[in-house]
Design a protein around this motif. Structure first.
Motif, mmCIF file in Angstrom:
data_model
loop_
_atom_site.group_PDB
_atom_site.id
_atom_site.type_symbol
_atom_site.label_atom_id
_atom_site.label_comp_id
_atom_site.label_asym_id
_atom_site.label_seq_id
_atom_site.Cartn_x
_atom_site.Cartn_y
_atom_site.Cartn_z
ATOM 1 N N THR A 35 -8.659 -4.339 -1.076
ATOM 2 C CA THR A 35 -8.907 -5.347 -2.105
ATOM 3 C C THR A 35 -9.308 -4.673 -3.412
ATOM 4 N N VAL A 168 -12.020 -15.248 -1.555
ATOM 5 C CA VAL A 168 -12.520 -13.883 -1.410
ATOM 6 C C VAL A 168 -13.533 -13.613 -2.513
ATOM 7 N N THR A 186 -14.912 -13.169 2.989
ATOM 8 C CA THR A 186 -13.635 -13.889 2.985
ATOM 9 C C THR A 186 -13.754 -15.152 3.819
ATOM 10 N N ASP A 188 -11.224 -18.365 5.173
ATOM 11 C CA ASP A 188 -9.859 -18.879 5.287
ATOM 12 C C ASP A 188 -9.879 -20.076 6.233
#
Length: 441
Positions: A35, A168, A186, A188
């Motif tokens: 990242t 994120v 993170t 999701d």
């Protein structure tokens, strides 16, 4: 199933063969993604991708007279990064959303009105079992072409819905020229809803994934660098079935339980999938440390990786009953080929524990300007899964043990799991234009 957050990626690498000893757990391929980190300058982006059925051609299975099933997909997001304290502390934040509605045409072979009474164009009339018509009432009549044998096609168009939200956040801090740390979080969350071809049941899957990583890098000397990482990953998923048309409770195979599943080979399947409802709530704790040391022609790397898995889960098979029929005639006469069920008193939940520990050493040797060697070895041990409530058992030895005595699931095959790695890269002409590479692992 799609990795979002493209704007958060700085780089990625795909290894398909000749892995170094630093990699394990995978034989077919290893993907590493990094990242981005914030910088002293503020950056940001805003985007949306749109696709819809206005640009689509008609699907082969769509009815000739019907319009193209609707399709809408919106993928959108924003990213921002910059400095909190100049030259010291940096941030990155990113959000990406996905909204999709996909129209899908389904074609299912179903009996016509005469066949439901046991009347077929050829052959004698069949006596229909009195228990069958109530279940047949849940199966729609044909609304498209007829096959002339008492059956026809039922065509339905339904929308498959997908929603996903991906976030994120990352903070980097530079203590000095030798020590840096970062933390990344993170989230999701996603849901998928898929109706069946009879417009009777809709299967829904929901996931909620939360990943936290903390890493510190220390430059001990100009030739020695240490990287330590700790992470906690929570991956939760749930699969349920919702009825689009509520069945009569008296049709359930178990009193007080939802409707089960009936499958007629070559024709239709009525009811929810026999695999579910299910859930999986995995938590993975991981700690790893890598030490890199450059000495002369040698680039050495030492490391270890420890992972602990906690997995409460339920994966039942046919908890509400499942009837399999070999054909339409057998179904009309209530003659199943097989019946599958989970006993009502069964304990369906499991609480698993497992761990993995690995150590490795890798040496990349520059023999001369034209030849490099890569030599390493990895040891990787995975524990036997353990059910914390004692809800697992096995035959100790199926040849000598006559009774199902409680014992370990299997003898651990990974206790001596040493994995050597050898590779080379050679420039045969010294021009830098040709390379020959090879490896074994």
């Amino acid at each position: 199933g799609v990795l979002l957050g493209v704007d958060t990626l700085e780089e990625f690498r795909v290894n398909t063969n000749s892995y170094s000893a630093a990699y394990g757990r995978s034989a077919g391929g290893v993907i590493s993604a990094v990242t981005k980190a914030g910088t002293n300058q503020f950056h940001g982006s805003l985007f949306e991708f749109v696709r819809n059925s206005s640009f689509d051609a008609k699907n082969f299975f769509d009815a000739a007279t019907s319009p193209i099933p609707p399709f809408r997909r919106n993928q959108f997001g924003a990213e921002a990064d910059g400095a909190i304290i100049k030259n010291k502390t940096f941030f990155l934040a990113s959000y990406e959303g996905l909204r999709q509605r996909l129209g899908v045409t389904s074609r299912t072979v179903v009996p016509d009105a005469n066949a439901r009474q046991g009347i077929f164009p050829t052959g004698p009339r069949i006596a229909v079992n009195p228990a069958v018509p109530a279940y047949l009432a849940l199966v729609p009549l044909p609304n498209d072409r007829s096959f002339g044998d008492g059956t026809g096609e039922y065509v339905s168009a339904a929308s498959q819905a997908v929603d996903e939200n991906f976030f994120v956040g990352r903070i980097d801090h530079r203590f000095n020229d030798k020590t840096t740390v970062f933390g990344r979080f993170t989230i999701d969350r996603a849901s998928v809803a898929i109706p069946d071809g009879l417009r009777f049941v809709q299967a829904e899957t929901k996931s909620d994934n939360r990943y936290f990583t903390f890493e510190t890098t220390r430059v001990v000397t100009e030739r020695l660098v240490n990287t330590a990482r700790f992470s906690v990953n929570k991956s939760n998923s749930d699969g349920v079935n919702n009825y689009l048309r509520a069945p009569d409770p008296s049709l359930s195979f178990f009193p007080g339980r939802p409707f089960g599943q009936i499958s007629v080979t070559g024709f239709f399947s009525l009811g929810p999938s026999r695999f579910g409802p299910s859930f999986s709530d995995q938590t993975l704790y991981q700690f790893s440390n890598d030490l890199s040391w450059v000495r002369g022609r040698h680039s050495l790397k030492f490391g270890f990786d420890h992972r602990f898995y906690h997995l409460p889960t339920s994966r039942p098979q046919s908890p509400y009953g499942f009837y399999q029929f070999n054909g339409l005639t057998d179904f009309l006469q209530a003659r199943p080929a097989s019946v599958e069920l989970t006993l009502p008193e069964s304990q369906l939940n499991r609480n698993w524990r497992q761990s993995m520990t690995a150590f490795f050493v890798q040496d990349d040797i520059r023999v001369n300007r034209r030849l490099s060697l890569n030599i390493g070895v990895r040891y990787e041990r995975v524990s036997v899964p353990e059910e914390t409530n004692g809800l697992s058992s096995n035959f100790r030895n199926v040849i000598t043990d006559k009774l199902p005595t409680v014992g370990p699931m299997f003898t651990n095959p990974s206790n001596r799991n040493f994995a050597p790695r050898v590779g080379f890269a050679w420039d045969p002409f010294g021009s830098g234009k040709t390379s020959i590479r090879g490896g074994f692992g």
